[in-house]
Design an enzyme around this catalytic site. Structure first.
Site, PDB file in Angstrom:
ATOM      1  N   HIS A 110       0.812  -1.219   0.000  1.00 61.96           N
ATOM      2  CA  HIS A 110       0.000   0.000   0.000  1.00 61.96           C
ATOM      3  C   HIS A 110       0.845   1.269   0.000  1.00 61.96           C
ATOM      4  O   HIS A 110       0.329   2.363  -0.215  1.00 61.96           O
ATOM      5  CB  HIS A 110      -0.991   0.001   1.176  1.00 61.96           C
ATOM      6  CG  HIS A 110      -0.376   0.271   2.509  1.00 61.96           C
ATOM      7  ND1 HIS A 110      -0.010  -0.729   3.394  1.00 61.96           N
ATOM      8  CD2 HIS A 110      -0.073   1.430   3.138  1.00 61.96           C
ATOM      9  CE1 HIS A 110       0.484  -0.196   4.493  1.00 61.96           C
ATOM     10  NE2 HIS A 110       0.449   1.120   4.370  1.00 61.96           N
ATOM     11  N   ASP A 140       0.461  -7.729   1.535  1.00 66.61           N
ATOM     12  CA  ASP A 140       0.755  -6.294   1.602  1.00 66.61           C
ATOM     13  C   ASP A 140       2.260  -6.050   1.612  1.00 66.61           C
ATOM     14  O   ASP A 140       2.772  -5.231   2.359  1.00 66.61           O
ATOM     15  CB  ASP A 140       0.095  -5.655   2.828  1.00 66.61           C
ATOM     16  CG  ASP A 140       0.114  -4.129   2.772  1.00 66.61           C
ATOM     17  OD1 ASP A 140       0.335  -3.571   1.675  1.00 66.61           O
ATOM     18  OD2 ASP A 140      -0.071  -3.486   3.826  1.00 66.61           O
ATOM     19  N   SER A 224       4.736   2.612   7.904  1.00 68.78           N
ATOM     20  CA  SER A 224       4.381   1.460   7.086  1.00 68.78           C
ATOM     21  C   SER A 224       5.555   1.007   6.231  1.00 68.78           C
ATOM     22  O   SER A 224       6.208   1.814   5.561  1.00 68.78           O
ATOM     23  CB  SER A 224       3.202   1.806   6.173  1.00 68.78           C
ATOM     24  OG  SER A 224       2.031   2.015   6.918  1.00 68.78           O
TER      25      SER A 224
END
Length: 310
Positions: A110, A140, A224
């Site tokens: 993402h 992911d 992230s």
């Protein structure tokens, strides 16, 4: 003669009275005693009471980490990079880490999937462009390739996420809100969590992404794709998401202390395929599941137990 006898009797009578009174006083004096010293009462303890426990209570000594955390940061931070990119939505930032000397960097899908003009910033001050060469919606994960002298790359080793224990101390290093090189510390809060995958089915539901680690090490927007490390400097997870509780007055997500990390063993399985082919093929069955069944549901279905497959 009569008067003499009367006088004699009176004198004798008075003498008798005097002697009797004296005898009474002597008797009272002889009965008076000096009080003895009062003894302290002896307290009797019930021998049936349980003895004091000899179990040692272990209290975390965070002062013992002084020095080791600094050394850990100095060893691994050169392998953690900050990512900046533009996209159709305007752009964003994230974190990644070097996986080998060939210039491969691991981050989240993402973060990198729609990235344009992807910049990779190293702690040394080096800034280069990176190319996304592989992505996987289900885990992911994504891999970025940079063209950098191998001598300038510091790969981070992968640990075995199957050996981690709840309560184990971990650290996260990343780029929260653009603050590159930020390190936070916490523990493993739980293992085996299941999150929704980023891949949708034809009916609009999402596949499951398992083997997820829960931690209370602070993870914020920008973290992230960054590493979660044990105190040996091994990557045991890739930070993916946080549980939020609404928005702050500045518009940012409010961190609840619940973060989720992709396990290092998932990274070990998926990333080589992303480097080689650009994708990872999952075998799967067309089954769905409940993450948590109530007792009422278990009784209605007459299930023999509350966990596992039936």
């Amino acid at each position: 003669m009569v008067n003499k006898n009367r006088t004699l009797r009176v004198i004798v009578f008075l003498m008798v009275i005097f002697l009797a009174g004296t005898a009474c006083r002597l008797t009272k004096t002889s009965n008076t005693t000096i009080p003895e010293a009062i003894e302290e009462p002896v307290v009797q303890y019930d021998s049936t009471l349980p003895a004091q426990s000899s179990q040692t209570i272990l209290v975390p000594e965070y002062t013992a980490l002084e020095g080791s955390l600094e050394a850990l940061y100095q060893a691994v931070s050169p392998g953690v990079v900050s990512l900046q990119y533009s996209s159709a939505d305007g752009g964003g930032q994230g974190t990644g880490f070097v996986i080998d000397k060939e210039g491969h960097i691991v981050t989240n899908y993402h973060v990198a999937s729609d990235a344009q003009n992807l910049e990779v910033h190293f702690p040394s001050g080096l800034k280069v462009y990176g190319d996304v060469i592989g992505t996987d919606l289900d885990s992911d994960l994504a891999v970025i390739k940079v063209d950098v002298d191998p001598d300038l790359l510091v790969p981070l080793p992968l640990g075995d996420s199957n050996t981690i224990q709840v309560g184990q101390t971990v650290v996260a290093i990343g780029n929260p809100y653009g603050l590159s090189g930020t390190m936070t510390m916490g523990i493993i809060s739980a293992r085996g969590r299941v999150l929704d995958s980023m891949r949708q089915t034809e009916t609009g539901t999402y596949y499951s992404s398992g083997d997820t680690i829960q931690t209370d090490a602070l993870i914020n927007p920008g973290n992230s794709g960054g590493p979660l490390l044990n105190l040996n400097g091994e990557v045991i997870g890739v930070n993916r998401a946080i549980q939020t509780a609404g928005m702050s007055i500045t518009g940012g997500a409010v961190n609840t202390g619940i973060g989720f990390t992709i396990s290092s063993n998932t990274v070990r399985k998926v990333v080589p395929a992303l480097i080689e082919t650009g994708s990872y093929a999952y075998p799967y069955l067309g089954l769905s599941s409940y993450s948590n069944m109530s007792l009422q549901m278990i009784e209605a279905l007459e299930l023999p137990r509350s966990t596992g497959a039936y």
